[in-house]
Design a protein around this motif. Structure first.
Motif, mmCIF file in Angstrom:
data_model
loop_
_atom_site.group_PDB
_atom_site.id
_atom_site.type_symbol
_atom_site.label_atom_id
_atom_site.label_comp_id
_atom_site.label_asym_id
_atom_site.label_seq_id
_atom_site.Cartn_x
_atom_site.Cartn_y
_atom_site.Cartn_z
ATOM 1 N N LEU A 1 0.832 -1.200 0.000
ATOM 2 C CA LEU A 1 0.000 0.000 0.000
ATOM 3 C C LEU A 1 0.868 1.251 0.000
ATOM 4 C CD1 LEU A 1 -2.652 1.549 0.239
ATOM 5 C CD2 LEU A 1 -2.599 1.140 2.706
ATOM 6 N N ASP A 2 1.916 1.262 0.806
ATOM 7 C CA ASP A 2 2.808 2.419 0.861
ATOM 8 C C ASP A 2 3.469 2.666 -0.491
ATOM 9 O OD1 ASP A 2 2.197 2.785 3.501
ATOM 10 O OD2 ASP A 2 3.997 1.797 4.270
ATOM 11 N N SER A 3 3.907 1.589 -1.145
ATOM 12 C CA SER A 3 4.581 1.716 -2.427
ATOM 13 C C SER A 3 3.644 2.256 -3.507
ATOM 14 C CB SER A 3 5.137 0.355 -2.853
ATOM 15 O OG SER A 3 5.719 0.418 -4.136
ATOM 16 N N VAL A 4 2.422 1.701 -3.571
ATOM 17 C CA VAL A 4 1.454 2.151 -4.576
ATOM 18 C C VAL A 4 1.011 3.583 -4.274
ATOM 19 C CG1 VAL A 4 -0.853 1.746 -5.520
ATOM 20 C CG2 VAL A 4 0.692 -0.183 -5.099
ATOM 21 N N SER A 5 0.838 3.907 -3.003
ATOM 22 C CA SER A 5 0.454 5.267 -2.621
ATOM 23 C C SER A 5 1.502 6.264 -3.069
ATOM 24 C CB SER A 5 0.253 5.362 -1.105
ATOM 25 O OG SER A 5 -0.811 4.551 -0.671
ATOM 26 N N HIS A 6 2.765 5.909 -2.906
ATOM 27 C CA HIS A 6 3.858 6.790 -3.323
ATOM 28 C C HIS A 6 3.774 7.063 -4.827
ATOM 29 C CE1 HIS A 6 7.788 8.695 -3.212
ATOM 30 N NE2 HIS A 6 8.149 7.949 -4.248
ATOM 31 N N ASP A 7 3.474 6.028 -5.610
ATOM 32 C CA ASP A 7 3.354 6.210 -7.058
ATOM 33 C C ASP A 7 2.215 7.168 -7.399
ATOM 34 O OD1 ASP A 7 5.453 4.463 -7.458
ATOM 35 O OD2 ASP A 7 4.155 2.728 -7.849
ATOM 36 N N TYR A 8 1.079 7.003 -6.722
ATOM 37 C CA TYR A 8 -0.082 7.843 -7.028
ATOM 38 C C TYR A 8 0.109 9.272 -6.529
ATOM 39 C CZ TYR A 8 -3.122 4.278 -9.013
ATOM 40 O OH TYR A 8 -3.686 3.340 -9.847
ATOM 41 N N GLU A 9 0.879 9.436 -5.492
ATOM 42 C CA GLU A 9 1.135 10.786 -4.978
ATOM 43 C C GLU A 9 1.844 11.657 -5.995
ATOM 44 O OE1 GLU A 9 3.313 9.964 -1.471
ATOM 45 O OE2 GLU A 9 1.552 9.404 -0.287
ATOM 46 N N SER A 10 2.544 11.037 -6.936
ATOM 47 C CA SER A 10 3.278 11.801 -7.944
ATOM 48 C C SER A 10 2.382 12.266 -9.085
ATOM 49 C CB SER A 10 4.435 10.960 -8.508
ATOM 50 O OG SER A 10 3.935 9.833 -9.208
ATOM 51 N N LYS A 11 1.150 11.777 -9.149
ATOM 52 C CA LYS A 11 0.229 12.193 -10.203
ATOM 53 C C LYS A 11 -0.270 13.614 -9.934
ATOM 54 C CE LYS A 11 -1.596 7.597 -11.385
ATOM 55 N NZ LYS A 11 -1.191 7.640 -12.805
ATOM 56 N N PRO A 12 -0.584 14.366 -10.982
ATOM 57 C CA PRO A 12 -1.173 15.692 -10.784
ATOM 58 C C PRO A 12 -2.459 15.588 -9.953
ATOM 59 C CG PRO A 12 -0.522 15.399 -13.076
ATOM 60 C CD PRO A 12 -0.386 14.056 -12.413
ATOM 61 N N PHE A 13 -2.640 16.530 -9.054
ATOM 62 C CA PHE A 13 -3.802 16.491 -8.173
ATOM 63 C C PHE A 13 -5.097 16.481 -8.968
ATOM 64 C CE2 PHE A 13 -6.912 18.806 -5.418
ATOM 65 C CZ PHE A 13 -7.002 17.861 -4.411
ATOM 66 N N GLY A 14 -5.179 17.306 -10.009
ATOM 67 C CA GLY A 14 -6.396 17.357 -10.820
ATOM 68 C C GLY A 14 -6.724 16.028 -11.463
ATOM 69 N N GLU A 15 -5.707 15.269 -11.859
ATOM 70 C CA GLU A 15 -5.926 13.949 -12.448
ATOM 71 C C GLU A 15 -6.501 12.994 -11.408
ATOM 72 O OE1 GLU A 15 -3.309 10.248 -14.330
ATOM 73 O OE2 GLU A 15 -2.491 12.285 -14.403
ATOM 74 N N LEU A 16 -5.982 13.039 -10.202
ATOM 75 C CA LEU A 16 -6.509 12.190 -9.136
ATOM 76 C C LEU A 16 -7.984 12.503 -8.882
ATOM 77 C CD1 LEU A 16 -3.557 12.397 -6.586
ATOM 78 C CD2 LEU A 16 -4.245 10.359 -7.868
ATOM 79 N N VAL A 17 -8.301 13.787 -8.824
ATOM 80 C CA VAL A 17 -9.687 14.182 -8.549
ATOM 81 C C VAL A 17 -10.619 13.678 -9.643
ATOM 82 C CG1 VAL A 17 -11.257 16.132 -8.279
ATOM 83 C CG2 VAL A 17 -9.019 16.180 -7.170
ATOM 84 N N GLU A 18 -10.205 13.793 -10.893
ATOM 85 C CA GLU A 18 -11.062 13.359 -11.990
ATOM 86 C C GLU A 18 -11.184 11.835 -12.042
ATOM 87 O OE1 GLU A 18 -13.073 15.377 -13.569
ATOM 88 O OE2 GLU A 18 -12.159 16.882 -12.252
#
Length: 211
Positions: free
Chosen positions: A60-77
């Motif tokens: 979970l920590d490893s995957v979370s780290h990968d997603y944290e690098s995505k643009p915030f707007g992309e995560l929201v969408e």
């Protein structure tokens, strides 16, 4: 549009409006952290399992780290669009995600200073009450005291019971459906509920499994 979908859309809008660094009620989490959690829960259930199983916490920590690098707007969408088509959760969205969407919407609202409960449509209140009845059985399963949840936003008094059926002692938790759900999820600092009795010794016997 279901209540779950309405809460999802409202939360996505609020996340965009708040930006990635706004506070939330989730201790230690900014809005970016919350967005990462929401997306992983629906797009990477293999990693989200680390919330419940210690052996998967590193994944979970490893995957979370990968997603944290995505643009915030992309995560929201990604969150706004809902679970991907392959995830069975998409078909059961109005049941499986209602509490999650509502609770995290309030995490951002109230974490940002909007303290007053919203004036929700009656249909939404009824949906939240149904969620309260389901989640109470799960979250209060280890309580050593009987708990009566009483909603105040129905035409007539309505209660749900959970906790220790064999206990002669009882705590009554009274509030609107959404406030009861917030209390079940451990948002004690903001949930507008009344506990009777409210002495610490009795209240401490309520064992909630909070995430």
């Amino acid at each position: 549009m279901s209540t779950s979908q309405s809460e999802r859309e409202a939360l996505a809008n609020l996340l965009q409006q708040s930006g990635p660094d706004a506070p939330t009620l989730c201790e230690g989490w900014t809005t970016r952290d919350l967005a990462v959690h929401l997306v992983i829960r629906e797009y990477r259930p293999d990693a989200a399992a680390g919330l419940f199983f210690k052996g998967l916490a590193n994944r979970l920590d490893s995957v979370s780290h990968d997603y944290e690098s995505k643009p915030f707007g992309e995560l929201v969408e990604m969150y706004r669009s809902g679970p991907p088509a392959w995830n069975p959760m998409r078909l059961a969205d109005k049941y499986a995600n209602l509490a999650e969407n509502f609770i995290h919407h309030e995490d951002v609202r109230r974490g940002g200073g909007e303290g007053a409960p919203r004036d929700l449509p009656q249909s939404a209140r009824d949906d939240l009450w149904n969620a309260v009845k389901v989640m109470a059985k799960f979250f209060l399963r280890s309580s050593t005291i009987h708990v009566v949840l009483e909603r105040t936003d129905a035409a007539t008094p309505t209660v749900a019971r959970a906790g220790a059926d064999s206990s002669f002692d009882e705590v009554r938790v009274k509030g609107a459906s959404g406030e009861l759900l917030l209390w079940l999820y451990g948002r004690d600092s903001v949930a507008e509920v009344t506990l009777t009795p409210e002495d610490p010794a009795t209240v401490n016997r309520i064992g909630r499994h909070v995430f």
